[in-house]
Design an enzyme around this catalytic site. Structure first.
Site, mmCIF file in Angstrom:
data_model
loop_
_atom_site.group_PDB
_atom_site.id
_atom_site.type_symbol
_atom_site.label_atom_id
_atom_site.label_comp_id
_atom_site.label_asym_id
_atom_site.label_seq_id
_atom_site.Cartn_x
_atom_site.Cartn_y
_atom_site.Cartn_z
ATOM 1 N N GLU A 196 -3.501 4.548 1.276
ATOM 2 C CA GLU A 196 -4.222 3.443 0.626
ATOM 3 C C GLU A 196 -5.185 3.988 -0.408
ATOM 4 O OE1 GLU A 196 -4.679 0.312 0.225
ATOM 5 O OE2 GLU A 196 -4.548 -0.856 2.067
ATOM 6 N N ASP A 197 -5.376 3.258 -1.485
ATOM 7 C CA ASP A 197 -6.379 3.659 -2.466
ATOM 8 C C ASP A 197 -7.786 3.442 -1.919
ATOM 9 O OD1 ASP A 197 -6.108 0.899 -2.422
ATOM 10 O OD2 ASP A 197 -5.849 0.655 -4.584
ATOM 11 N N ASP A 205 -11.651 -1.794 1.944
ATOM 12 C CA ASP A 205 -12.883 -2.522 1.644
ATOM 13 C C ASP A 205 -13.240 -3.351 2.884
ATOM 14 O OD1 ASP A 205 -14.888 -3.790 0.272
ATOM 15 O OD2 ASP A 205 -13.583 -5.051 -0.931
ATOM 16 N N PHE A 219 -18.005 -1.999 -7.027
ATOM 17 C CA PHE A 219 -16.629 -2.122 -7.487
ATOM 18 C C PHE A 219 -16.292 -0.892 -8.337
ATOM 19 C CE2 PHE A 219 -13.048 -3.540 -9.964
ATOM 20 C CZ PHE A 219 -12.285 -4.169 -8.999
ATOM 21 N N ARG A 224 -6.810 2.047 -15.042
ATOM 22 C CA ARG A 224 -6.053 2.803 -14.038
ATOM 23 C C ARG A 224 -5.856 4.250 -14.469
ATOM 24 N NH1 ARG A 224 -3.929 -0.682 -10.131
ATOM 25 N NH2 ARG A 224 -3.180 -2.695 -10.856
HETATM 26 P P1 5GP Z 1 -9.549 -5.068 1.705
HETATM 27 O O1 5GP Z 1 -8.420 -5.870 2.236
HETATM 28 O O2 5GP Z 1 -9.839 -3.815 2.504
HETATM 29 O O3 5GP Z 1 -10.799 -5.894 1.527
HETATM 30 O O4 5GP Z 1 -9.210 -4.670 0.230
HETATM 31 C C1 5GP Z 1 -8.330 -3.690 -0.103
HETATM 32 C C2 5GP Z 1 -7.838 -3.893 -1.522
HETATM 33 O O5 5GP Z 1 -8.823 -4.537 -2.351
HETATM 34 C C3 5GP Z 1 -7.594 -2.548 -2.154
HETATM 35 O O6 5GP Z 1 -6.301 -2.075 -1.857
HETATM 36 C C4 5GP Z 1 -7.847 -2.838 -3.606
HETATM 37 O O7 5GP Z 1 -6.658 -3.342 -4.197
HETATM 38 C C5 5GP Z 1 -8.890 -3.941 -3.613
HETATM 39 N N1 5GP Z 1 -10.252 -3.383 -3.807
HETATM 40 C C6 5GP Z 1 -11.253 -3.374 -2.907
HETATM 41 N N2 5GP Z 1 -12.355 -2.792 -3.417
HETATM 42 C C7 5GP Z 1 -12.032 -2.410 -4.673
HETATM 43 C C8 5GP Z 1 -12.754 -1.733 -5.718
HETATM 44 O O8 5GP Z 1 -13.921 -1.327 -5.631
HETATM 45 N N3 5GP Z 1 -12.069 -1.519 -6.871
HETATM 46 C C9 5GP Z 1 -10.784 -1.931 -7.057
HETATM 47 N N4 5GP Z 1 -10.232 -1.668 -8.246
HETATM 48 N N5 5GP Z 1 -10.081 -2.561 -6.105
HETATM 49 C C10 5GP Z 1 -10.695 -2.798 -4.915
#
Ligand code: 5GP
Length: 309
Positions: A219-220, A223, A272, A285
């Site tokens: 995973e990148d 959050d 963010f 990106r």
């Molecule tokens: P979660 O389901 O854990 O809240 O969110 C995961 C997804 O939200 C990540 O895979 C990403 O696509 C997006 N995301 C969450 N925080 C960030 C951030 O700081 N920057 C970006 N570009 N995407 C984020």
């Protein structure tokens, strides 16, 4: 000496220097790249004495012996630059024969752009606030994660499952640091407003079967943890031999669903971030580092209709 041997020597030299800041290490890399000899903080210059004791001193960041030039980097906040200017004035009054150059943030960024950080000069950089994790920090940490996974999965053949699209840079670099036979596959998901709030839906499924295989979800960023939680539940039903998670970034402060992440690159604050695969409305990106966005820029963007992916 071959280019490879030189690069290795430079890497060894860099890793033994206790740089105070990542930007200083980046600068040292630029100097190595241009074959400019340097020394890091080789000398402190007394600026002010009281009763025979030094009460203020100045230690420039770098000395370039071939140019007989000291360099001080200011990648700091503007408020701190004023203090640096004051010190520099004192320094120049006291040591008029010593050459020193203050490298401002803008000079430094354009040097970075020249030195293979090209995208920074070409993509829209208007919204970028600051570099949170530099390219060299990413490179080093991803290497460590790859080595750790190689040790943990010795004798196995893991299947790395990447979650598109933010993961592409991380996946490409991570897999090259895993010294095992492995396979990769990707899935894409999108979030939507479900009956019980935000829900996650698979828009591109995996092509590889998972049964009896050792799966590492790559995973990148994690959050709230909602995405990962849904993925884990879905993939567990396919009966893998094991299922672990490797996330480059962990925004732990925002976690809603608690779950263990087996491999974490960096824990980051609740901001963010973009770059190294992560986007804001498909932009940024291709930045080779992770950066934060300017708040006022984000606010003006929020007034337009689209929402980030
Ligand atoms: P979660 O389901 O854990 O809240 O969110 C995961 C997804 O939200 C990540 O895979 C990403 O696509 C997006 N995301 C969450 N925080 C960030 C951030 O700081 N920057 C970006 N570009 N995407 C984020």
């Amino acid at each position: 000496m071959s280019a490879k041997a030189r690069a290795e020597e430079s890497e060894n030299a860099l890793s033994s220097v206790p740089f105070a800041h990542a930007s200083e290490e980046e600068f040292a890399r630029i100097l190595d790249f241009y074959d400019v000899a340097w020394r890091y903080e080789p000398r402190s210059f007394p600026l002010r004495e009281e009763e025979g004791r030094v009460v203020e001193a100045f230690t420039p960041d770098f000395y370039l012996p071939d140019l007989e030039l000291y360099i001080e980097l200011t990648t700091l906040k503007q408020s701190l630059v004023t203090e640096k200017h004051r010190k520099l004035r004192l320094f120049q009054e006291r040591y008029p024969d010593i050459q020193i150059k203050l490298l401002h943030r803008s000079d430094y960024l354009s040097l970075l752009a020249k030195y293979g950080f090209g995208p920074f000069s070409e993509v829209e950089v208007a919204g970028i606030h600051e570099v949170l994790i530099s390219a060299s920090e990413l490179e080093r940490r991803v290497g460590e994660l790859g080595a750790q996974i190689s040790r943990d999965y010795k004798g196995k053949e893991p299947l790395l499952v990447g979650v598109l699209r933010g993961v592409i840079c991380f996946m490409a670099d991570l897999m090259r640091h895993i010294s095992l036979p492995l396979a990769i596959d990707f899935m894409a998901i999108s979030s939507y407003e479900g009956e019980q709030g935000e829900a996650v839906r698979i828009v591109k499924d995996l092509e590889e079967p998972l049964a009896s295989r050792h799966i590492i979800i790559v995973e990148d960023i994690v959050d709230t943890g909602m995405t990962l939680n849904t993925l884990l539940q879905g993939l567990q039903l396919r009966r893998p031999a094991s299922l672990k998670v490797c996330a480059l970034l962990d925004k732990r402060a925002r976690r809603l669903v608690d779950m263990p992440i087996d491999y974490v690159g960096f824990e980051i604050p609740d901001e963010f971030v973009v770059g190294y695969g992560l986007d804001f409305r498909q932009k940024f990106r291709n930045l080779p580092f992770i950066a934060t966005l300017k708040r006022d820029w984000l606010q003006t963007q929020a007034q337009t209709k689209q929402s980030p992916e």
